[in-house]
Design a protein around this motif. Sequence first.
Motif, short mmCIF file in Angstrom:
data_model
loop_
_atom_site.label_atom_id
_atom_site.label_comp_id
_atom_site.label_asym_id
_atom_site.label_seq_id
_atom_site.Cartn_x
_atom_site.Cartn_y
_atom_site.Cartn_z
N GLU A 1 -3.55 69.76 24.71
CA GLU A 1 -2.47 70.67 24.30
C GLU A 1 -2.81 71.43 23.03
O GLU A 1 -2.49 72.62 22.90
N TYR B 1 -0.69 62.76 30.67
CA TYR B 1 0.59 62.11 30.36
C TYR B 1 1.10 61.34 31.56
O TYR B 1 1.71 60.26 31.42
N ARG C 1 6.55 64.28 26.55
CA ARG C 1 5.57 65.36 26.63
C ARG C 1 5.36 65.80 28.08
O ARG C 1 5.16 66.99 28.36
N GLU D 1 11.68 63.42 19.94
CA GLU D 1 10.86 63.85 21.06
C GLU D 1 11.66 63.83 22.37
O GLU D 1 11.47 64.71 23.23
#
Length: 622
Positions: free
Chosen positions: A246, A262, A278, A317
């Motif tokens: 990323e 991920y 993510r 997050e």
Amino acid sequence: MNPKGFFGELKRRNVYKVAVAYAVVSWLLIQVATQVFPFFEIPNWAVRLVVLLLILGFPVALILSWAFEITPEGKSAVTPRQSQAATSVPEKSIAVLPFDNLSDDKSNAYFAEGIQDEILTRLSKIADLKVISRSSTQKYKSAPDNLREVGKQLGVANLLEGSVQKIANAVHVNVQLIRAATDEHVWAESYNRKLDDVFGVEGEVASTIADQLNAKLTGAEQKAVAAKPTHNTPAYDAYLRGLAIEHTQYGYEAYQQAAREYGEAVQLDPNFAFAWARLAVLRSFLFFNAIDPNTNTAGAVKEAADHAMALAPEAGESWIAQGAYRYRVLRDFAGAVTAYKQAQIRLPNNSYLLQNLAFVQRRLGLWQEAEATYKKALELNPRDFQLLGSLGGEFYTFLRRFDDARAAMDRALEISPESASVRASKAVTFQNEGRLDKAAEELARVPADVMEDFVLTPRINQALYERHFDTASSIIERKLSSIPGGQPLDPVTELALVQLGYCQQWMGRDAEARQSFSCAIEAIKPKPDSPVQADANGTPSTLALAYAGIGEKEKALEQAQRAVEAYENDAVSKPYSQIALAQIQARFGDVDAASGIRFEKIRGLRNLSPNLNPSELAGLTT
């Protein structure tokens, strides 16, 4: 005035050095005067005069040293504004520089980058600190030569340097906290851990830095900083690989690879909340851009976002993942703003979050709020050329504030002179002003072999605005030939295929044009009942233009109207859908209806050449 800050400013301006130097020189002059003057029978009053002048000159020298900084190039006047800027750098501010990868296996670079990023992420959760984002620090060396200049460029008082060495199952992490203005080493520590015990190092480093900078942490912040994201070593390794992709690569293929990493992380550890978060963000981006729709479905994005929230409801997050789902999948822009603001409470130093919040605020037509949010993001990420390019190309350009747009882009190009995306966006500003010669100059500075979407579209539009339909066709055909057989077209290339059809029509190649339009329709809507979702690139309007190209009036108008309705609450995409509807109406002879779509308002918000008038909409498809 803060005494500590005042004495620090004295030191910064070399006042102490000037005072010591003046005293030494004065002492030497007095010694010379007392020894030499009697030899030449110079009266004693002359010696006393020299001493008096030197005493009177001392405060003058200090005042001058305050007003003028001594540099390797000589004396430079310090203006009040510069003085204010120098003293306005918060003491509790820090930038984490890239960590050196000392492993013999250079493929372990991702691991060093991941450790750096995790320390930075934890620091960014502390509201009492100002933490500069990774995008602004990644171009510096791990141990730059001029720390004071780096601190000045980033607007921080402290810098963290570090290195990571990974050997088999052992990890060695070395960090040192440095005061930027003085090169003073405030704190340093080494950590030797087994690979399966490395998860706690980032939290320990962040907590110690906070103590060293006298930052006050709330109970929630202490918990967030110390939390271990997973206890599964292979899952953590996959997660770090995803982060590295990323942060170092850009494009649909890179993001698909990061999403796979991920995905592997959550498969290895289904309770890994941050990996789920993510995964949700990347899949939402790919969904929004219609990339691999069989994998990046609305359901897949929701599943990942919901897992993150269920596992870590208090993590910023998780709220970013919810914001991405609401923004890009549900198109619930107000709900996305709510989620992002919840994330902001927990991640007060996250410029990525602020940039996404600004994106959504634009969609709601909250232009002033979006501008303020962009500026907050830049405070935390002052050297991110992509953020500056976004501010210019995806904000000021939409408002036709072209001077502001180019100012932001010029700052971006100072940081990254080779950025093709920023250069192409700058060309778009000139196209929108009808200054095609200036636009051509900018595009000529982009290497000819760059064929990414952000360059493709301005190049095609430049040729169309100049009515060089053969040139536009060549650009599009070259792009199409570069795509491997069997690979689905992305939405930008689908639009280019429709533009190719119109160019072929205008050049009298009707059979080829019909084939291009048909290929575009099949790519966008492979089955008659296939849904065409509103996305980031106006695909519903592209389909309408393709129908118009093959002369299917009713289908074209129905699809164009459906697109306008789909983007009704989207201040960014709605004008484009209205333009497409007007083009189709004009193409089929209803120029009055085309003129009635508040043409001037559309022009004020989207990329449309000012040389056009409503009657020309029948001929131009961008």
